[in-house]
Design a protein around this motif. Structure first.
Motif, PDB file in Angstrom:
ATOM      1  N   ALA A  79       0.840  -1.195   0.000  1.00 28.14           N
ATOM      2  CA  ALA A  79       0.000   0.000   0.000  1.00 28.14           C
ATOM      3  C   ALA A  79       0.880   1.252   0.000  1.00 28.14           C
ATOM      4  O   ALA A  79       2.106   1.166   0.179  1.00 28.14           O
ATOM      5  CB  ALA A  79      -0.908  -0.027   1.225  1.00 28.14           C
ATOM      6  N   PRO A  80       0.288   2.423  -0.178  1.00 26.63           N
ATOM      7  CA  PRO A  80       1.100   3.649  -0.221  1.00 26.63           C
ATOM      8  C   PRO A  80       2.009   3.843   0.986  1.00 26.63           C
ATOM      9  O   PRO A  80       3.039   4.523   0.882  1.00 26.63           O
ATOM     10  CB  PRO A  80       0.036   4.754  -0.307  1.00 26.63           C
ATOM     11  N   GLU A  81       1.664   3.230   2.105  1.00 28.48           N
ATOM     12  CA  GLU A  81       2.478   3.405   3.314  1.00 28.48           C
ATOM     13  C   GLU A  81       3.889   2.829   3.182  1.00 28.48           C
ATOM     14  O   GLU A  81       4.757   3.117   4.024  1.00 28.48           O
ATOM     15  CB  GLU A  81       1.765   2.770   4.518  1.00 28.48           C
ATOM     16  N   VAL A  82       4.155   2.021   2.152  1.00 28.83           N
ATOM     17  CA  VAL A  82       5.521   1.498   1.984  1.00 28.83           C
ATOM     18  C   VAL A  82       6.466   2.574   1.462  1.00 28.83           C
ATOM     19  O   VAL A  82       7.684   2.397   1.486  1.00 28.83           O
ATOM     20  CB  VAL A  82       5.554   0.264   1.041  1.00 28.83           C
ATOM     21  N   LEU A  83       5.932   3.692   0.977  1.00 28.49           N
ATOM     22  CA  LEU A  83       6.780   4.777   0.477  1.00 28.49           C
ATOM     23  C   LEU A  83       7.574   5.395   1.629  1.00 28.49           C
ATOM     24  O   LEU A  83       7.019   5.693   2.695  1.00 28.49           O
ATOM     25  CB  LEU A  83       5.931   5.843  -0.203  1.00 28.49           C
ATOM     26  N   GLN A  84       8.858   5.591   1.398  1.00 29.47           N
ATOM     27  CA  GLN A  84       9.746   6.115   2.436  1.00 29.47           C
ATOM     28  C   GLN A  84      10.487   7.336   1.913  1.00 29.47           C
ATOM     29  O   GLN A  84      10.893   7.390   0.743  1.00 29.47           O
ATOM     30  CB  GLN A  84      10.792   5.057   2.831  1.00 29.47           C
ATOM     31  N   TYR A  85      10.690   8.313   2.795  1.00 25.10           N
ATOM     32  CA  TYR A  85      11.501   9.484   2.473  1.00 25.10           C
ATOM     33  C   TYR A  85      12.943   9.204   2.901  1.00 25.10           C
ATOM     34  O   TYR A  85      13.184   8.697   3.993  1.00 25.10           O
ATOM     35  CB  TYR A  85      10.976  10.725   3.200  1.00 25.10           C
ATOM     36  N   ARG A 143      -0.974   6.212 -12.768  1.00 23.35           N
ATOM     37  CA  ARG A 143      -1.351   4.913 -12.222  1.00 23.35           C
ATOM     38  C   ARG A 143      -0.232   3.887 -12.391  1.00 23.35           C
ATOM     39  O   ARG A 143      -0.125   2.938 -11.622  1.00 23.35           O
ATOM     40  CB  ARG A 143      -2.629   4.407 -12.897  1.00 23.35           C
ATOM     41  N   ALA A 144       0.614   4.071 -13.387  1.00 23.12           N
ATOM     42  CA  ALA A 144       1.742   3.165 -13.568  1.00 23.12           C
ATOM     43  C   ALA A 144       2.625   3.135 -12.325  1.00 23.12           C
ATOM     44  O   ALA A 144       3.186   2.090 -11.971  1.00 23.12           O
ATOM     45  CB  ALA A 144       2.555   3.585 -14.789  1.00 23.12           C
ATOM     46  N   GLU A 145       2.744   4.264 -11.634  1.00 22.98           N
ATOM     47  CA  GLU A 145       3.584   4.328 -10.443  1.00 22.98           C
ATOM     48  C   GLU A 145       2.949   3.595  -9.274  1.00 22.98           C
ATOM     49  O   GLU A 145       3.653   2.982  -8.456  1.00 22.98           O
ATOM     50  CB  GLU A 145       3.858   5.793 -10.103  1.00 22.98           C
ATOM     51  N   SER A 146       1.636   3.625  -9.204  1.00 18.56           N
ATOM     52  CA  SER A 146       0.929   2.828  -8.200  1.00 18.56           C
ATOM     53  C   SER A 146       1.132   1.340  -8.454  1.00 18.56           C
ATOM     54  O   SER A 146       1.390   0.566  -7.530  1.00 18.56           O
ATOM     55  CB  SER A 146      -0.567   3.179  -8.231  1.00 18.56           C
ATOM     56  N   MET A 147       1.027   0.941  -9.717  1.00 21.44           N
ATOM     57  CA  MET A 147       1.249  -0.460 -10.074  1.00 21.44           C
ATOM     58  C   MET A 147       2.695  -0.863  -9.808  1.00 21.44           C
ATOM     59  O   MET A 147       2.971  -1.970  -9.343  1.00 21.44           O
ATOM     60  CB  MET A 147       0.875  -0.673 -11.539  1.00 21.44           C
ATOM     61  N   TRP A 148       3.629   0.037 -10.092  1.00 19.25           N
ATOM     62  CA  TRP A 148       5.050  -0.211  -9.833  1.00 19.25           C
ATOM     63  C   TRP A 148       5.281  -0.462  -8.344  1.00 19.25           C
ATOM     64  O   TRP A 148       5.996  -1.385  -7.951  1.00 19.25           O
ATOM     65  CB  TRP A 148       5.843   0.999 -10.320  1.00 19.25           C
ATOM     66  N   GLN A 177      -0.737  10.128   1.059  1.00 12.55           N
ATOM     67  CA  GLN A 177      -2.140  10.518   0.871  1.00 12.55           C
ATOM     68  C   GLN A 177      -2.467  10.699  -0.610  1.00 12.55           C
ATOM     69  O   GLN A 177      -3.562  10.354  -1.066  1.00 12.55           O
ATOM     70  CB  GLN A 177      -2.439  11.816   1.623  1.00 12.55           C
ATOM     71  N   ALA A 178      -1.516  11.245  -1.366  1.00  8.85           N
ATOM     72  CA  ALA A 178      -1.735  11.448  -2.800  1.00  8.85           C
ATOM     73  C   ALA A 178      -1.930  10.114  -3.513  1.00  8.85           C
ATOM     74  O   ALA A 178      -2.790   9.985  -4.393  1.00  8.85           O
ATOM     75  CB  ALA A 178      -0.559  12.213  -3.407  1.00  8.85           C
ATOM     76  N   HIS A 179      -1.150   9.101  -3.144  1.00 11.90           N
ATOM     77  CA  HIS A 179      -1.305   7.776  -3.760  1.00 11.90           C
ATOM     78  C   HIS A 179      -2.634   7.141  -3.379  1.00 11.90           C
ATOM     79  O   HIS A 179      -3.275   6.472  -4.196  1.00 11.90           O
ATOM     80  CB  HIS A 179      -0.128   6.878  -3.366  1.00 11.90           C
TER      81      HIS A 179
END
Length: 329
Positions: free
Chosen positions: A11-17, A41-46, A310-312
Motif C-alpha cells: 500500500a502507499p504506506e511502503v513509500l519512504q523518504y 497509475r503506472a507508479e501505483s502499479m510499480w 495521501q496522494a497515492h
C-alpha cells in the motif's frame, strides 16, 4: 534533499523518504530542482509490483517532474542551468525516479516546456497527451468524424484523449462506470458520455454511430466488460490496450472476434518517447495544441511533497477527473 523510495511492495504506506547527499549528473544527465510531480497509475502499479516491468527492490518511482535545471552533465546541450523543464516518461523506473526534491534525469527525457505553463501544468501534459497521440496521431489511424470510445475517461489520459479526439474533428465518447461524473466529463469536452454500469454500452454506441460501431477504442481497464467493447466496435476497428486497471480476468469473446475482425493492439507511450524523432514530433504536436487552446490540462487536486502517501491513496480511489499533482517546496 529528500527522495522517495520503497523497499517492499504494498500500500502507499511502503513509500519512504530518504535524505540524499549532493548529486552530480553523469554524462547525458540533468539535475533538476523539482517544483511539481505528476502522478500516474503506472507508479501505483510499480509500487505494488504489478507493472509490465519487473521491479528491482529497493526502488525509486516517478516518471514526470517539472522544475529548474541546476546542473548538466557532459554532452547535454539542449538545456542549461536555470531553464524551466519537465520530464517525459521515456526511461525505466529501475534507472531513474522523479519523486524527489532534487532528481537526476536522463537528458533525452528532459524538455523545455512552453513558458506559459506553470510547473503544475507542465507535469500534466506529457503522459496524458502523448499516450493518445501515439495511438491516434502517430499511427495515422484517426480520421475526422471517426468515433473513439475512451474507457476510464475521467483519468488524466482519458481527459487528454477526449481533448485530442475533439481537436482532430472526431467524435469523443467517454466511458465511465456511473453517471456521477457525467456532467464533469461533458464539461471536459466529451461529446457523449456512457455510464457502463447503468446503460447498455453496445446499444448506446450503436445509436451514436447509426449502427456502425466505433472505429477506435482506447482501453486501459480490461476485465469483465471487455467483450462489450468488442461488440461496440466497427468491423475491422482497432482496440488499443494500454493498461490493466481491472484485476478481473479479461474474457476474449471468440465469436465476436470472428464476426468483427478487430485489431487488438497492445500499446504504450514508450513507442513514441524512446525514439528521438518521434518524441520530438509528439512534443511539437502537443505544444501546438496547448498554444491553440485545443489542449488544456485539467488538474483535479494538489498535495504537498510530505503528503505523497495521501496522494497515492487518492489516486487509487479512481474518483478524480484529470491530473493529481504533488507540489514540492
Amino acid at each position: 534533499m529528500r527522495i522517495i523510495k520503497f523497499e517492499r511492495y504494498g500500500a502507499p504506506e511502503v513509500l519512504q523518504y530518504q535524505e540524499v547527499g549532493a548529486q552530480l549528473p553523469a554524462d547525458n544527465e540533468v539535475l533538476i530542482r523539482v517544483k511539481a510531480i505528476g502522478l500516474n497509475r503506472a507508479e501505483s502499479m510499480w509500487r505494488q509490483g504489478a507493472y509490465v516491468e519487473p521491479v528491482n527492490l529497493p526502488a525509486r518511482l516517478g516518471y514526470e517532474s517539472a522544475g529548474i535545471v541546476t546542473c548538466v552533465g557532459a554532452g547535454v546541450t539542449h538545456v542549461k542551468p536555470g531553464d524551466a523543464v519537465s520530464t517525459i516518461p521515456s526511461f525505466s523506473l529501475n534507472d531513474y525516479g522523479m519523486y524527489g526534491e532534487e532528481v537526476l534525469a536522463p537528458a533525452h527525457a528532459v524538455v523545455k516546456h512552453l513558458p506559459t505553463l506553470s510547473f503544475e501544468q507542465a507535469v500534466s501534459i506529457w503522459n496524458p497527451y502523448i499516450t493518445p497521440y501515439g495511438a491516434l496521431i502517430a499511427t495515422g489511424l484517426l480520421k475526422a468524424n471517426d468515433t473513439v470510445l475512451i474507457n476510464a475517461a475521467s483519468s488524466s489520459v482519458g481527459v487528454g484523449s477526449i481533448q485530442m479526439v475533439n481537436m482532430m474533428g472526431a467524435v469523443s465518447v467517454a466511458l465511465t462506470r456511473t453517471g456521477e461524473k457525467r456532467q464533469q466529463l461533458l464539461d471536459a469536452g466529451a461529446q457523449y458520455v456512457i455510464a457502463t454500469e447503468e446503460q447498455d454500452l453496445v446499444a448506446e454506441v450503436m445509436k451514436i454511430t447509426d449502427g456502425k460501431g466505433a472505429q477506435i477504442i482506447l482501453e486501459p481497464v480490461g476485465g469483465a466488460n471487455f467483450p462489450k467493447l468488442i461488440s461496440a466496435l466497427q468491423v475491422g476497428g482497432t482496440v488499443f490496450v494500454y493498461g490493466g486497471l481491472s484485476t478481473d480476468v479479461t474474457p476474449l469473446p471468440i465469436l465476436e472476434v470472428i464476426a468483427r475482425k478487430p485489431i487488438i493492439r497492445g500499446y504504450n507511450l514508450f513507442e513514441v518517447t524512446t525514439h528521438p524523432d518521434s518524441q520530438k514530433k509528439a512534443v511539437e504536436f502537443i505544444s501546438q495544441g496547448l498554444e491553440s487552446g485545443a489542449l488544456k490540462p485539467i488538474i483535479e487536486k494538489t498535495f504537498t511533497f510530505d503528503e505523497m502517501v495521501q496522494a497515492h491513496h487518492y489516486l487509487e480511489k479512481s474518483q478524480h477527473l484529470g491530473r493529481i499533482v504533488v507540489l514540492v517546496d
